[in-house]
Design a protein around this motif. Structure first.
Motif, mmCIF file in Angstrom:
data_model
loop_
_atom_site.group_PDB
_atom_site.id
_atom_site.type_symbol
_atom_site.label_atom_id
_atom_site.label_comp_id
_atom_site.label_asym_id
_atom_site.label_seq_id
_atom_site.Cartn_x
_atom_site.Cartn_y
_atom_site.Cartn_z
ATOM 1 N N SER A 1 0.812 -1.206 0.000
ATOM 2 C CA SER A 1 0.000 0.000 0.000
ATOM 3 C C SER A 1 0.850 1.262 0.000
ATOM 4 O O SER A 1 1.957 1.275 0.543
ATOM 5 N N CYS A 2 0.319 2.310 -0.611
ATOM 6 C CA CYS A 2 1.041 3.578 -0.718
ATOM 7 C C CYS A 2 0.061 4.738 -0.561
ATOM 8 O O CYS A 2 -0.975 4.785 -1.242
ATOM 9 N N SER A 3 0.404 5.679 0.313
ATOM 10 C CA SER A 3 -0.374 6.912 0.435
ATOM 11 C C SER A 3 0.480 8.069 -0.046
ATOM 12 O O SER A 3 1.538 8.333 0.528
ATOM 13 N N PRO A 4 0.060 8.769 -1.101
ATOM 14 C CA PRO A 4 0.879 9.844 -1.670
ATOM 15 C C PRO A 4 0.816 11.103 -0.816
ATOM 16 O O PRO A 4 0.023 11.213 0.112
ATOM 17 N N ILE A 5 1.658 12.060 -1.188
ATOM 18 C CA ILE A 5 1.623 13.378 -0.564
ATOM 19 C C ILE A 5 0.274 14.007 -0.883
ATOM 20 O O ILE A 5 -0.225 13.885 -2.013
ATOM 21 N N SER A 6 -0.294 14.687 0.094
ATOM 22 C CA SER A 6 -1.591 15.308 -0.098
ATOM 23 C C SER A 6 -1.557 16.250 -1.304
ATOM 24 O O SER A 6 -0.668 17.100 -1.433
ATOM 25 N N GLY A 7 -2.528 16.089 -2.204
ATOM 26 C CA GLY A 7 -2.579 16.933 -3.388
ATOM 27 C C GLY A 7 -1.930 16.313 -4.615
ATOM 28 O O GLY A 7 -2.175 16.757 -5.744
ATOM 29 N N HIS A 8 -1.098 15.301 -4.410
ATOM 30 C CA HIS A 8 -0.479 14.604 -5.549
ATOM 31 C C HIS A 8 -1.478 13.597 -6.111
ATOM 32 O O HIS A 8 -2.076 12.822 -5.371
ATOM 33 N N ARG A 9 -1.619 13.596 -7.436
ATOM 34 C CA ARG A 9 -2.594 12.703 -8.054
ATOM 35 C C ARG A 9 -1.954 11.550 -8.821
ATOM 36 O O ARG A 9 -2.627 10.638 -9.254
ATOM 37 N N SER A 10 -0.650 11.641 -9.010
ATOM 38 C CA SER A 10 0.059 10.583 -9.732
ATOM 39 C C SER A 10 0.836 9.719 -8.756
ATOM 40 O O SER A 10 1.531 10.230 -7.877
ATOM 41 N N VAL A 11 0.708 8.417 -8.905
ATOM 42 C CA VAL A 11 1.463 7.477 -8.082
ATOM 43 C C VAL A 11 2.146 6.475 -9.004
ATOM 44 O O VAL A 11 1.501 5.880 -9.868
ATOM 45 N N SER A 12 3.443 6.317 -8.815
ATOM 46 C CA SER A 12 4.220 5.355 -9.595
ATOM 47 C C SER A 12 4.821 4.313 -8.673
ATOM 48 O O SER A 12 5.122 4.603 -7.509
ATOM 49 N N TRP A 13 5.008 3.132 -9.223
ATOM 50 C CA TRP A 13 5.623 2.043 -8.457
ATOM 51 C C TRP A 13 6.896 1.599 -9.170
ATOM 52 O O TRP A 13 6.943 1.521 -10.407
ATOM 53 N N TYR A 14 7.919 1.286 -8.372
ATOM 54 C CA TYR A 14 9.204 0.837 -8.881
ATOM 55 C C TYR A 14 9.675 -0.380 -8.104
ATOM 56 O O TYR A 14 9.382 -0.524 -6.913
ATOM 57 N N GLN A 15 10.433 -1.216 -8.802
ATOM 58 C CA GLN A 15 11.117 -2.334 -8.152
ATOM 59 C C GLN A 15 12.605 -2.026 -8.168
ATOM 60 O O GLN A 15 13.146 -1.663 -9.211
ATOM 61 N N GLN A 16 13.262 -2.135 -7.026
ATOM 62 C CA GLN A 16 14.697 -1.869 -6.959
ATOM 63 C C GLN A 16 15.450 -3.100 -6.477
ATOM 64 O O GLN A 16 15.157 -3.634 -5.407
ATOM 65 N N THR A 17 16.391 -3.558 -7.289
ATOM 66 C CA THR A 17 17.261 -4.674 -6.919
ATOM 67 C C THR A 17 18.703 -4.261 -7.172
ATOM 68 O O THR A 17 18.965 -3.383 -7.992
ATOM 69 N N PRO A 18 19.651 -4.895 -6.476
ATOM 70 C CA PRO A 18 21.062 -4.524 -6.673
ATOM 71 C C PRO A 18 21.525 -4.702 -8.120
ATOM 72 O O PRO A 18 22.289 -3.901 -8.621
ATOM 73 N N GLY A 19 21.014 -5.731 -8.792
ATOM 74 C CA GLY A 19 21.488 -6.006 -10.146
ATOM 75 C C GLY A 19 20.846 -5.144 -11.217
ATOM 76 O O GLY A 19 21.510 -4.703 -12.150
ATOM 77 N N GLN A 20 19.579 -4.873 -11.096
ATOM 78 C CA GLN A 20 18.832 -4.166 -12.140
ATOM 79 C C GLN A 20 18.578 -2.710 -11.826
ATOM 80 O O GLN A 20 18.114 -1.962 -12.696
ATOM 81 N N GLY A 21 18.858 -2.271 -10.614
ATOM 82 C CA GLY A 21 18.585 -0.891 -10.270
ATOM 83 C C GLY A 21 17.097 -0.649 -10.094
ATOM 84 O O GLY A 21 16.334 -1.540 -9.757
ATOM 85 N N LEU A 22 16.703 0.573 -10.392
ATOM 86 C CA LEU A 22 15.315 0.988 -10.219
ATOM 87 C C LEU A 22 14.552 0.750 -11.521
ATOM 88 O O LEU A 22 14.868 1.344 -12.547
#
Lengths: 113, 111
Positions: free
Chosen positions: A22-43
């Protein structure tokens, strides 16, 4: 103004299970992005939601899905977990300006055993 | 495939030294951001550059966007242990509405 919050911060799951983050954005922000970060592939970009609609999608299998609610909060789901899904999952919000600066949460550390 | 190459991948230097890290691409970006990430935390936005040739300063950090908007550099003067972290650059493309992150430069400043 409160920052981006993510829950849970740490999670241990078994291969084959599913997980919801789950993710709660900053108040007023309407865009939410998700990322996967691993040592080998980065973000690596998973997907972006804006006003409850998926606006962009990265190159991940269909086991990865997400949604956004009317209050801009977002969830991502991973089904049939694999060992390779172990990673730090980061959520970032943006108010949708041209520069598209991302404000990140602290992440959820997922370990699949 | 659009790529952002960051160099060096790792850098370990003594406190007080100067350093420069680079972010390069064959693609043109509408804007470019630099982030710093510390262990156990998400990346924190440091700066956004928008205009080709633009230079921005943040205390001891100097950011430059290339004239052609394909590359950027981050210069740190008199590095301090608090500068330790993973430095990420991210390019944004207006036409695709996409952000691409480099893999980062892991910087370690030795006291």
């Amino acid at each position: 103004k409160a920052g981006v919050t993510q829950t849970p911060r740490y999670l241990i799951k078994t291969r084959g299970q599913q997980v919801t983050l789950s993710c709660s954005p900053i108040s007023g922000h309407r865009s939410v992005s998700w990322y996967q970060q691993t040592p080998g592939q980065g973000l690596q970009f998973l997907f972006e939601y804006f006003s409850e609609t998926q606006r962009n999608k990265g190159n991940f299998p269909g086991r990865f899905s997400g949604r956004q609610f009317s209050n801009s909060r977002s969830e991502m789901n991973v089904s049939t977990l694999e060992l390779g899904d172990s990673a730090l999952y980061l959520c970032a919000s943006s108010w949708g300006a041209v520069a598209r600066e991302q404000y990140f949460g602290p992440g959820t550390r997922l370990t699949v055993t | 495939t659009q790529l952002l190459e960051q160099s060096p991948q790792f850098l370990s230097i003594q406190e007080g030294e100067n350093l420069t890290v680079y972010c390069n691409s064959s693609s043109v970006f509408s804007s470019l951001q630099w982030y710093r990430q510390e262990p156990g935390e998400g990346p924190v936005l440091l700066v956004t550059v928008v205009t080709g040739g633009e230079v921005k300063k943040l205390k001891r950090l100097t950011f430059q966007f290339g004239d052609a908007r394909k590359d950027s550099s981050l210069h740190i003067t008199a590095a301090q242990p608090g500068d330790t972290g993973l430095y990420l650059c991210a390019g944004f493309m207006n036409r695709d509405d996409k952000i691409i992150f480099g893999k980062g430069t892991r910087l370690h400043i030795l006291p």
